[in-house]
Design an enzyme around this catalytic site. Structure first.
Site, PDB file in Angstrom:
ATOM      1  N   LYS A   1      -4.372  -2.743  38.076  1.00  0.00           N
ATOM      2  CA  LYS A   1      -5.339  -2.392  37.022  1.00  0.00           C
ATOM      3  C   LYS A   1      -6.117  -3.629  36.569  1.00  0.00           C
ATOM      4  O   LYS A   1      -7.341  -3.616  36.495  1.00  0.00           O
ATOM      5  CB  LYS A   1      -4.619  -1.750  35.813  1.00  0.00           C
ATOM      6  CG  LYS A   1      -3.849  -0.482  36.157  1.00  0.00           C
ATOM      7  CD  LYS A   1      -3.216   0.160  34.939  1.00  0.00           C
ATOM      8  CE  LYS A   1      -2.112  -0.647  34.290  1.00  0.00           C
ATOM      9  NZ  LYS A   1      -0.911  -0.856  35.122  1.00  0.00           N
TER      10      LYS A   1
ATOM     11  N   ARG B   1       3.530 -12.119  41.087  1.00  0.00           N
ATOM     12  CA  ARG B   1       2.314 -12.343  40.283  1.00  0.00           C
ATOM     13  C   ARG B   1       2.406 -13.641  39.479  1.00  0.00           C
ATOM     14  O   ARG B   1       3.453 -14.012  38.965  1.00  0.00           O
ATOM     15  CB  ARG B   1       2.088 -11.182  39.327  1.00  0.00           C
ATOM     16  CG  ARG B   1       0.901 -11.449  38.384  1.00  0.00           C
ATOM     17  CD  ARG B   1       0.511 -10.263  37.577  1.00  0.00           C
ATOM     18  NE  ARG B   1       1.620  -9.722  36.833  1.00  0.00           N
ATOM     19  CZ  ARG B   1       1.582  -8.540  36.229  1.00  0.00           C
ATOM     20  NH1 ARG B   1       0.505  -7.788  36.315  1.00  0.00           N
ATOM     21  NH2 ARG B   1       2.620  -8.102  35.563  1.00  0.00           N
TER      22      ARG B   1
ATOM     23  N   ARG C   1       5.070 -13.590  33.620  1.00  0.00           N
ATOM     24  CA  ARG C   1       5.265 -12.882  32.355  1.00  0.00           C
ATOM     25  C   ARG C   1       6.746 -12.615  32.111  1.00  0.00           C
ATOM     26  O   ARG C   1       7.479 -12.324  33.046  1.00  0.00           O
ATOM     27  CB  ARG C   1       4.488 -11.554  32.389  1.00  0.00           C
ATOM     28  CG  ARG C   1       3.033 -11.750  32.003  1.00  0.00           C
ATOM     29  CD  ARG C   1       2.150 -10.545  32.208  1.00  0.00           C
ATOM     30  NE  ARG C   1       2.740  -9.223  32.037  1.00  0.00           N
ATOM     31  CZ  ARG C   1       2.089  -8.102  32.290  1.00  0.00           C
ATOM     32  NH1 ARG C   1       0.822  -8.153  32.690  1.00  0.00           N
ATOM     33  NH2 ARG C   1       2.662  -6.939  32.127  1.00  0.00           N
TER      34      ARG C   1
ATOM     35  N   ARG D   1      10.205  -0.597  32.972  1.00  0.00           N
ATOM     36  CA  ARG D   1       8.765  -0.284  32.944  1.00  0.00           C
ATOM     37  C   ARG D   1       8.425   0.844  33.923  1.00  0.00           C
ATOM     38  O   ARG D   1       7.630   1.734  33.593  1.00  0.00           O
ATOM     39  CB  ARG D   1       7.947  -1.532  33.277  1.00  0.00           C
ATOM     40  CG  ARG D   1       7.849  -2.483  32.086  1.00  0.00           C
ATOM     41  CD  ARG D   1       7.428  -3.867  32.510  1.00  0.00           C
ATOM     42  NE  ARG D   1       6.087  -3.909  33.055  1.00  0.00           N
ATOM     43  CZ  ARG D   1       5.621  -4.923  33.779  1.00  0.00           C
ATOM     44  NH1 ARG D   1       6.382  -5.954  34.044  1.00  0.00           N
ATOM     45  NH2 ARG D   1       4.375  -4.888  34.235  1.00  0.00           N
TER      46      ARG D   1
ATOM     47  N   ARG E   1      -1.524   5.814  27.504  1.00  0.00           N
ATOM     48  CA  ARG E   1      -0.312   5.785  28.300  1.00  0.00           C
ATOM     49  C   ARG E   1       0.634   6.924  27.931  1.00  0.00           C
ATOM     50  O   ARG E   1       1.727   7.035  28.476  1.00  0.00           O
ATOM     51  CB  ARG E   1       0.407   4.456  28.058  1.00  0.00           C
ATOM     52  CG  ARG E   1       0.605   3.658  29.324  1.00  0.00           C
ATOM     53  CD  ARG E   1       1.308   2.387  28.958  1.00  0.00           C
ATOM     54  NE  ARG E   1       0.397   1.287  29.074  1.00  0.00           N
ATOM     55  CZ  ARG E   1       0.620   0.232  29.861  1.00  0.00           C
ATOM     56  NH1 ARG E   1       1.713   0.144  30.560  1.00  0.00           N
ATOM     57  NH2 ARG E   1      -0.258  -0.723  29.933  1.00  0.00           N
TER      58      ARG E   1
HETATM   59  P1  AP5 Z   1      -2.262  -6.512  38.415  1.00  0.00           P
HETATM   60  O1  AP5 Z   1      -3.714  -6.327  38.638  1.00  0.00           O
HETATM   61  O2  AP5 Z   1      -1.803  -7.587  37.508  1.00  0.00           O
HETATM   62  O3  AP5 Z   1      -1.560  -5.103  38.054  1.00  0.00           O
HETATM   63  P2  AP5 Z   1      -1.549  -4.275  36.718  1.00  0.00           P
HETATM   64  O4  AP5 Z   1      -1.680  -2.834  37.101  1.00  0.00           O
HETATM   65  O5  AP5 Z   1      -2.540  -4.828  35.749  1.00  0.00           O
HETATM   66  O6  AP5 Z   1      -0.041  -4.543  36.259  1.00  0.00           O
HETATM   67  P3  AP5 Z   1       0.540  -4.837  34.822  1.00  0.00           P
HETATM   68  O7  AP5 Z   1       1.918  -5.406  35.031  1.00  0.00           O
HETATM   69  O8  AP5 Z   1      -0.390  -5.621  33.979  1.00  0.00           O
HETATM   70  O9  AP5 Z   1       0.669  -3.377  34.275  1.00  0.00           O
HETATM   71  P4  AP5 Z   1       1.492  -2.857  33.114  1.00  0.00           P
HETATM   72  O10 AP5 Z   1       0.868  -1.562  32.877  1.00  0.00           O
HETATM   73  O11 AP5 Z   1       2.959  -2.827  33.355  1.00  0.00           O
HETATM   74  O12 AP5 Z   1       1.362  -4.005  31.994  1.00  0.00           O
HETATM   75  P5  AP5 Z   1       0.425  -4.152  30.735  1.00  0.00           P
HETATM   76  O13 AP5 Z   1       0.105  -5.561  30.564  1.00  0.00           O
HETATM   77  O14 AP5 Z   1      -0.669  -3.168  30.764  1.00  0.00           O
HETATM   78  O15 AP5 Z   1      -1.596  -6.743  39.891  1.00  0.00           O
HETATM   79  C1  AP5 Z   1      -0.223  -7.032  40.037  1.00  0.00           C
HETATM   80  C2  AP5 Z   1      -0.037  -8.101  41.145  1.00  0.00           C
HETATM   81  O16 AP5 Z   1      -0.377  -7.527  42.394  1.00  0.00           O
HETATM   82  C3  AP5 Z   1      -0.952  -9.350  40.982  1.00  0.00           C
HETATM   83  O17 AP5 Z   1      -0.237 -10.480  41.363  1.00  0.00           O
HETATM   84  C4  AP5 Z   1      -2.122  -9.080  41.937  1.00  0.00           C
HETATM   85  O18 AP5 Z   1      -2.654 -10.280  42.440  1.00  0.00           O
HETATM   86  C5  AP5 Z   1      -1.447  -8.235  43.022  1.00  0.00           C
HETATM   87  N1  AP5 Z   1      -2.339  -7.196  43.582  1.00  0.00           N
HETATM   88  C6  AP5 Z   1      -3.271  -6.450  42.908  1.00  0.00           C
HETATM   89  N2  AP5 Z   1      -3.886  -5.594  43.760  1.00  0.00           N
HETATM   90  C7  AP5 Z   1      -3.326  -5.805  44.985  1.00  0.00           C
HETATM   91  C8  AP5 Z   1      -3.554  -5.235  46.296  1.00  0.00           C
HETATM   92  N3  AP5 Z   1      -4.460  -4.264  46.487  1.00  0.00           N
HETATM   93  N4  AP5 Z   1      -2.787  -5.694  47.324  1.00  0.00           N
HETATM   94  C9  AP5 Z   1      -1.846  -6.684  47.121  1.00  0.00           C
HETATM   95  N5  AP5 Z   1      -1.609  -7.255  45.926  1.00  0.00           N
HETATM   96  C10 AP5 Z   1      -2.337  -6.831  44.875  1.00  0.00           C
HETATM   97  O19 AP5 Z   1       1.435  -3.699  29.561  1.00  0.00           O
HETATM   98  C11 AP5 Z   1       2.535  -4.516  29.223  1.00  0.00           C
HETATM   99  C12 AP5 Z   1       3.347  -3.886  28.112  1.00  0.00           C
HETATM  100  O20 AP5 Z   1       2.558  -3.745  26.927  1.00  0.00           O
HETATM  101  C13 AP5 Z   1       3.892  -2.478  28.393  1.00  0.00           C
HETATM  102  O21 AP5 Z   1       5.086  -2.500  29.146  1.00  0.00           O
HETATM  103  C14 AP5 Z   1       4.090  -1.961  26.961  1.00  0.00           C
HETATM  104  O22 AP5 Z   1       5.260  -2.519  26.393  1.00  0.00           O
HETATM  105  C15 AP5 Z   1       2.881  -2.544  26.224  1.00  0.00           C
HETATM  106  N6  AP5 Z   1       1.730  -1.624  26.260  1.00  0.00           N
HETATM  107  C16 AP5 Z   1       0.528  -1.846  26.884  1.00  0.00           C
HETATM  108  N7  AP5 Z   1      -0.280  -0.788  26.722  1.00  0.00           N
HETATM  109  C17 AP5 Z   1       0.404   0.118  25.988  1.00  0.00           C
HETATM  110  C18 AP5 Z   1       0.107   1.433  25.517  1.00  0.00           C
HETATM  111  N8  AP5 Z   1      -1.075   2.034  25.771  1.00  0.00           N
HETATM  112  N9  AP5 Z   1       1.056   2.076  24.799  1.00  0.00           N
HETATM  113  C19 AP5 Z   1       2.242   1.495  24.504  1.00  0.00           C
HETATM  114  N10 AP5 Z   1       2.593   0.271  24.938  1.00  0.00           N
HETATM  115  C20 AP5 Z   1       1.687  -0.415  25.678  1.00  0.00           C
HETATM  116 MG    MG Z   2      -2.392  -5.701  33.825  1.00  0.00          MG
END
Ligand code: AP5
Ligand code: MG
Ligand code: ZN
Length: 215
Positions: A13, A127, A160, A171, A88
């Site tokens: 994402k 990552r 992270r 997660r 979410r």
């Molecule tokens: P990356 O692009 O970083 O993936 P991502 O989908 O952004 O993963 P996140 O870990 O950020 O998602 P998340 O939803 O768990 O965390 P968030 O920060 O939103 O890519 C991942 C890796 O893969 C990178 O190294 C990249 O280089 C590689 N990659 C990408 N594309 C690739 C490809 N095509 N091929 C190969 N490699 C690739 O949320 C964190 C926390 O915040 C949650 O757990 C929760 O506690 C809280 N939170 C956030 N939003 C909410 C909400 N709406 N409600 C409640 N709690 C929330």
């Molecule tokens: Mg992210």
């Protein structure tokens, strides 16, 4: 153009949101990034979110919705925005609809990045995230030019805290129980576009761009 970008943890994402920002000049609203910034600055949302984030649970809906509402109210989005990681839960999706009515905007696309679960753990464990600008890299799939140094700003790269094996398990489980039902929710409304996230980053982005043609 206002876009919702969905997908399990590690689906790409953040990576694809950065591409969309470059291509269309829209704003990137990542609830995870906003929570992490709040945590660093010890604001009220940061203090609340810390406990939930570190163990891989969702931050309660009330706080998350209030924070997004505030963010949408206090900022202007002349080229639209990408919501990365929000909504979410079904409750968050419904609230977003009422916020959209109130602030008079519409969601033009809901994109769902589809990636097999067994690939996600590898993406997350490799990552590296920039402490300064939030850019993400991957040891194997997208290595920085210099180890531990951000290509974009020279900042330090770190892992992270919610990338531990335990937190990742929670997660993924949380995603399955609370977020995956949103796919059916948006499918029933006829609003979702599934994107094959299990391709190279460039291929994923090309598929996204194609899906946005004419929007
Ligand atoms: P990356 O692009 O970083 O993936 P991502 O989908 O952004 O993963 P996140 O870990 O950020 O998602 P998340 O939803 O768990 O965390 P968030 O920060 O939103 O890519 C991942 C890796 O893969 C990178 O190294 C990249 O280089 C590689 N990659 C990408 N594309 C690739 C490809 N095509 N091929 C190969 N490699 C690739 O949320 C964190 C926390 O915040 C949650 O757990 C929760 O506690 C809280 N939170 C956030 N939003 C909410 C909400 N709406 N409600 C409640 N709690 C929330
Ligand atoms: Mg992210
Ligand atoms: Zn950086």
């Amino acid at each position: 153009m206002n876009i919702i970008l969905m997908g399990p943890p590690g689906a790409g994402k953040g990576t694809q949101a950065a591409n969309l920002v470059k291509e269309y000049g829209c704003a990137h609203i990542s609830t995870g990034d906003i929570f992490r910034k709040a945590l660093k600055e010890q604001t009220k949302y940061g203090v609340i979110a810390k406990y939930f984030i570190q163990f891989g649970h969702l931050v309660p809906d009330d706080y998350t919705i209030a924070m997004v509402r505030e963010h949408l109210k206090e900022n202007e989005f002349p080229n639209g925005f990408i919501l990365d990681g929000f909504p979410r839960t079904i409750i968050q999706a419904r609230e977003l609809e009422s916020i959209a009515k109130e602030f008079k905007f519409q969601i033009d696309a809901v994109l769902n990045l589809d990636v097999d679960f067994d690939k996600l753990t590898k993406r997350l464990s490799g990552r590296r995230t920039c402490r300064e600008c939030g850019a993400t890299f991957h040891d194997e799939f997208n290595p920085p030019k210099q180890v531990s140094v951000c290509d974009a700003c020279g900042g330090e790269l770190y892992q992270r805290p919610d990338e531990s094996e335990e937190a990742v398990k929670v997660r993924l489980d949380t995603y399955t129980k609370q977020t995956r039902p949103l796919i059916d929710y948006y499918t029933m409304k006829g609003e979702i576009t599934n994107i094959n996230g299990d391709q190279s980053m460039e291929e994923v982005f090309n598929e996204i761009k194609k899906s946005l043609e004419g929007k």
